[in-house]
Each structure stands twice: as C-alpha cells, then as structure tokens.
Design a protein around this motif. Sequence first.
Motif, PDB file in Angstrom:
ATOM      1  N   LEU A 286      -0.106   9.187  -6.085  1.00  0.00           N
ATOM      2  CA  LEU A 286      -0.041  10.512  -5.926  1.00  0.00           C
ATOM      3  C   LEU A 286       0.957  11.104  -6.621  1.00  0.00           C
ATOM      4  O   LEU A 286       0.774  12.360  -7.364  1.00  0.00           O
ATOM      5  CB  LEU A 286       0.496  10.982  -4.350  1.00  0.00           C
ATOM      6  N   THR A 287       2.215  10.822  -6.924  1.00  0.00           N
ATOM      7  CA  THR A 287       3.197  11.035  -7.815  1.00  0.00           C
ATOM      8  C   THR A 287       2.621  11.092  -9.198  1.00  0.00           C
ATOM      9  O   THR A 287       3.013  12.127  -9.871  1.00  0.00           O
ATOM     10  CB  THR A 287       4.455  10.658  -7.742  1.00  0.00           C
ATOM     11  N   LEU A 288       2.359  10.062  -9.758  1.00  0.00           N
ATOM     12  CA  LEU A 288       1.720  10.018 -11.062  1.00  0.00           C
ATOM     13  C   LEU A 288       0.794  10.658 -11.353  1.00  0.00           C
ATOM     14  O   LEU A 288       0.412  11.230 -12.555  1.00  0.00           O
ATOM     15  CB  LEU A 288       1.599   8.634 -11.481  1.00  0.00           C
ATOM     16  N   GLY A 289      -0.269  10.892 -10.224  1.00  0.00           N
ATOM     17  CA  GLY A 289      -1.421  11.678 -10.217  1.00  0.00           C
ATOM     18  C   GLY A 289      -1.268  12.940 -10.827  1.00  0.00           C
ATOM     19  O   GLY A 289      -1.477  13.758 -11.507  1.00  0.00           O
ATOM     20  N   LEU A 290      -0.306  13.650  -9.911  1.00  0.00           N
ATOM     21  CA  LEU A 290       0.209  14.966  -9.990  1.00  0.00           C
ATOM     22  C   LEU A 290       0.964  15.415 -11.325  1.00  0.00           C
ATOM     23  O   LEU A 290       0.804  16.303 -11.837  1.00  0.00           O
ATOM     24  CB  LEU A 290       1.240  15.287  -8.691  1.00  0.00           C
TER      25      LEU A 290
ATOM     26  N   PHE B 191       8.127  13.278   0.289  1.00  0.00           N
ATOM     27  CA  PHE B 191       8.813  12.916  -0.866  1.00  0.00           C
ATOM     28  C   PHE B 191       7.821  13.376  -2.210  1.00  0.00           C
ATOM     29  O   PHE B 191       8.342  13.764  -3.249  1.00  0.00           O
ATOM     30  CB  PHE B 191       8.746  11.435  -0.973  1.00  0.00           C
ATOM     31  N   VAL B 192       6.557  13.071  -2.010  1.00  0.00           N
ATOM     32  CA  VAL B 192       5.472  13.462  -2.927  1.00  0.00           C
ATOM     33  C   VAL B 192       5.755  14.868  -3.133  1.00  0.00           C
ATOM     34  O   VAL B 192       5.723  15.532  -4.026  1.00  0.00           O
ATOM     35  CB  VAL B 192       4.092  13.072  -2.719  1.00  0.00           C
ATOM     36  N   LEU B 193       5.823  15.824  -2.227  1.00  0.00           N
ATOM     37  CA  LEU B 193       5.621  17.264  -2.414  1.00  0.00           C
ATOM     38  C   LEU B 193       7.103  17.706  -2.932  1.00  0.00           C
ATOM     39  O   LEU B 193       7.122  18.456  -3.915  1.00  0.00           O
ATOM     40  CB  LEU B 193       5.997  17.819  -0.905  1.00  0.00           C
ATOM     41  N   LEU B 194       8.305  17.135  -2.724  1.00  0.00           N
ATOM     42  CA  LEU B 194       9.535  17.377  -3.312  1.00  0.00           C
ATOM     43  C   LEU B 194       9.536  16.825  -4.649  1.00  0.00           C
ATOM     44  O   LEU B 194      10.204  17.546  -5.612  1.00  0.00           O
ATOM     45  CB  LEU B 194      10.794  16.864  -2.620  1.00  0.00           C
ATOM     46  N   LEU B 195       8.895  16.060  -5.071  1.00  0.00           N
ATOM     47  CA  LEU B 195       8.838  15.482  -6.543  1.00  0.00           C
ATOM     48  C   LEU B 195       7.507  16.028  -7.402  1.00  0.00           C
ATOM     49  O   LEU B 195       7.510  15.848  -8.578  1.00  0.00           O
ATOM     50  CB  LEU B 195       8.581  13.750  -6.649  1.00  0.00           C
ATOM     51  N   CYS B 196       6.668  16.775  -6.884  1.00  0.00           N
ATOM     52  CA  CYS B 196       5.601  17.302  -7.388  1.00  0.00           C
ATOM     53  C   CYS B 196       6.016  18.486  -8.496  1.00  0.00           C
ATOM     54  O   CYS B 196       6.738  19.250  -8.370  1.00  0.00           O
ATOM     55  CB  CYS B 196       4.784  18.208  -6.510  1.00  0.00           C
TER      56      CYS B 196
ATOM     57  N   TRP C 209       0.773  -1.163   0.026  1.00  0.00           N
ATOM     58  CA  TRP C 209       0.092  -0.130  -0.030  1.00  0.00           C
ATOM     59  C   TRP C 209       0.983   1.218  -0.111  1.00  0.00           C
ATOM     60  O   TRP C 209       0.422   2.172  -0.557  1.00  0.00           O
ATOM     61  CB  TRP C 209      -0.884   0.050   0.944  1.00  0.00           C
ATOM     62  N   ASP C 210       2.052   1.123   0.576  1.00  0.00           N
ATOM     63  CA  ASP C 210       2.796   2.505   0.516  1.00  0.00           C
ATOM     64  C   ASP C 210       3.318   2.755  -0.541  1.00  0.00           C
ATOM     65  O   ASP C 210       3.511   4.004  -1.040  1.00  0.00           O
ATOM     66  CB  ASP C 210       4.199   2.288   1.616  1.00  0.00           C
ATOM     67  N   ILE C 211       3.920   1.798  -1.618  1.00  0.00           N
ATOM     68  CA  ILE C 211       4.178   2.077  -3.037  1.00  0.00           C
ATOM     69  C   ILE C 211       3.162   2.507  -3.831  1.00  0.00           C
ATOM     70  O   ILE C 211       3.158   3.486  -4.678  1.00  0.00           O
ATOM     71  CB  ILE C 211       4.898   0.777  -3.453  1.00  0.00           C
ATOM     72  N   LEU C 212       2.020   1.877  -3.422  1.00  0.00           N
ATOM     73  CA  LEU C 212       0.807   2.129  -4.160  1.00  0.00           C
ATOM     74  C   LEU C 212       0.232   3.614  -3.996  1.00  0.00           C
ATOM     75  O   LEU C 212      -0.073   4.549  -4.813  1.00  0.00           O
ATOM     76  CB  LEU C 212      -0.188   1.208  -3.905  1.00  0.00           C
ATOM     77  N   LEU C 213       0.267   3.916  -2.703  1.00  0.00           N
ATOM     78  CA  LEU C 213      -0.244   5.289  -2.567  1.00  0.00           C
ATOM     79  C   LEU C 213       0.663   6.500  -2.982  1.00  0.00           C
ATOM     80  O   LEU C 213       0.404   7.492  -3.600  1.00  0.00           O
ATOM     81  CB  LEU C 213       0.036   5.537  -0.629  1.00  0.00           C
ATOM     82  N   PHE C 214       2.176   6.248  -2.628  1.00  0.00           N
ATOM     83  CA  PHE C 214       3.490   7.153  -3.263  1.00  0.00           C
ATOM     84  C   PHE C 214       3.147   6.998  -4.782  1.00  0.00           C
ATOM     85  O   PHE C 214       3.223   8.294  -5.451  1.00  0.00           O
ATOM     86  CB  PHE C 214       4.708   6.475  -3.180  1.00  0.00           C
ATOM     87  N   SER C 215       2.838   6.053  -5.344  1.00  0.00           N
ATOM     88  CA  SER C 215       2.751   6.115  -7.139  1.00  0.00           C
ATOM     89  C   SER C 215       1.735   6.779  -7.584  1.00  0.00           C
ATOM     90  O   SER C 215       1.539   7.362  -8.404  1.00  0.00           O
ATOM     91  CB  SER C 215       2.933   4.672  -7.373  1.00  0.00           C
TER      92      SER C 215
END
Length: 398
Positions: free
Chosen positions: A16-20, A346-351, A8-14
């Motif tokens: 959010l990042t790919l959605g952004l 991490f998502v914030l920094l990659l957005c 779930w952690d990778i799915l959440l990260f992915s």
Amino acid sequence: MNNIKKNWDILLFSFLTLGLFLVWYVLFAQDPEGNQTGVFFSNATDWFMDYFNTVYMTVGKSPYTWGYLPARNYLPIAYLILYPASFLFEYDVEDIYTSYDARYFPLPSIIFLVIVIFWVGLLFYVLYRASKRTESGKLLLLLSVFFSCIMLLNLDRCNEIILTAALSFVFLLKYDAKSAAQRHFALIALGFAATLKIVPAILGIVLIYKKQFKDLVFLVLYTLLLAILPFFWLEGDIGSNINALLTNLSLHAEAYKDGNLGLTAATIFPGLHLSAGWLNYLLVAVAAIGAWKLHEVWQKQLLLLLAVVLSTGQQGDYSLILLLLPFITFFNSPVSLKRVGWILLFVLLLCPVQYDWTLGVFRMTNLLVTNTACILTALYLAGKGIMSLFMGKQSLSA
C-alpha cells in the motif's frame, strides 16, 4: 507460501505505501507544478532551507539579536553544531538571500550532503535496530517509510527534527537497558533531542513509569548541561542571550500559533477550531497518564510521541517524523487480522498522494485528515490506558 503467511502484515503495509508512492510519482511527473507538489514545503524555491537558514543564523554567534526573530527560537546548541558550516560561504547578515545562494556552491553543498546523510542514516539505522522481523521484512519496512510523505517533506526541509527523531528513538529503545553505559547513552540522547527541539523532553516520563529516579536525575543534569553550556559560546553575556531567547520564544508562539498539528489546529470538522492553547497541554497530561498503563510497547511509544507532536499547536507536519518508531515496532507484535485497522492508519499518515475532497460538510485534505487522525488516535490510546488504570484499581479493591 508459509513465508507469505508469516509476513502478510508487512507485505500489505509495503504494498500500500509503496503503491501510493508510485501513484504520487506518476501524478507529480505528469504535472510537476500541480497539486502533488503539496507534499513539499509551500514555497517551491525553499528546498533544504531549514538547514541553510540555521547555518546562516549562526553567523557572528549572535542568532537571537538580528534577522527574523520569531524563527530564532532554538537553544544555542542547535546553532553550535552547525556553526562550522558558516565558514564555508560568505554569508551576509544584511542579505538573507546569501543563505539561498550557498546551495549552489560546491563546498557548502557537499558538507550539507554529508551532514544530512549522517542524520538520515542514523535515523534509519535506529529504525532498523528497532525492528525484530527478518532482514527482508526490515528492508520492506524501511523502504516503505523512506518513500512516504513524511520523509519526502523532511528531505525537502532538512530540518534538525531528523536528528531529533533519531536521538528520541535511541532513548525510547535503550532507556531501560541492563547496561548502565547504554542507559546513560540513551539519557544523553534524549537530553540532546530536548535541547534541539524542547518538546521531546516529554518522553522522560517513562523513567517515572519504571521508577528510574536516579536516571531521571541524570537526564535532568545532562539536559541542563547541554542547554546552558552552549550559551557561553555565544557573543554577549549569558543573561542578555537568555532574555533574547525567551523573547523570541514568545514571538514564535504568536507567529506560529496556527500550526498544522494539535487540538488548536484545523481538523476535518468545519467550525471546530479551538483557540484555547491550554487544551494541547491537557492532552499531553492525559497522554502521559494513559501511556503508563498501555501494555504494548508500540502503543506506549505512539501515544507519547503523539503527545510530543501535538503538544504546542505550533508545529509543522514535518514533525510527524517523530511517529516513525512505533510504525516500525508495531510489526514486532504477533501477526493478527485484528491489526489491519492500525496498518491502514499508518498507511494513511504516510500517504504522499495529495487530495482535497469534500464529503458532505467535511473537507478532506492531507493536513486536515492527518491532524484529525493523530488527535483521535491519541484520545483513543489515552482512554485505553486510563481505563486500564481504572479497571486495575477496581480489581485490586475486589
């Protein structure tokens, strides 16, 4: 369902990042000249020019004595490795725009593409090997990182920082390997990275943590060889070229002192713009002490790489590529809801979505938020490490 629970952690990260990234792409497609172009370099016509400018500087094997000197601050190996590409086009030292023109001709463009594919391929291969998750998990992590603001900017610039990051990551992953051959490969990789960008030399502190003093001696030796030997490739005597480089480094420090990252760079806090450059070096020292006692590998990596990124106050945001390794190795640790905050950071920094908001007295832009987040994260991790050191001493005394 069980697989989702485990990942779930990778799915959440992915997600959010790919959605952004998709949000950014839609906004960019709707207005190609609007705010979303801020993910790239400020000059829309300057694409790929960190690579082509470096090739251009190698012409005549005298990069330190002509042209815009503040930008000619690399050790000679950075020019040497791209020197063969200077023969693929008729560059004119009297006309800087010939370096722009080279992008439109087949041979220099093809070789450029091959080199950049190698740099990016090496970077992502190292990140792939750093991950301990399933194959599908690795793929999602790498896709998320690839479609981030960090990679979009670096693909736009094609700076040697891409190669520097890959080499730095090789060192962090293999410096304490059981195999002597792998350790020396890691030492050479860091020596190479340090001669390309200088600041990755900070990472050598981990050899002191591990009491690998013999390896530290080899690291110094490899770095000196990679730094000094290419001076003999340059035109002119070695002393004059070293003096010219030192002069250019001073010019660079003055011309680029208002970088995007570091304690002396702007943050979301208005009026809090520090001018004492020594504070950046103090942060590096505190980070070096704090990282020693951090137990989780990804946190140690993140703090040391933040020290590299924040060290000078002169670096552009493309240097955030150096943070990609801990973004990947973070997911090697056990899954826990307590880690959601780190995922959001991490998502914030990659957005890639560009924003410019005002919240009360705070101005929130990508660069200001990123620099603030990096500084606060470095201070938090350094404080955590130093507290561990202090508490350890307390327990020993008891």
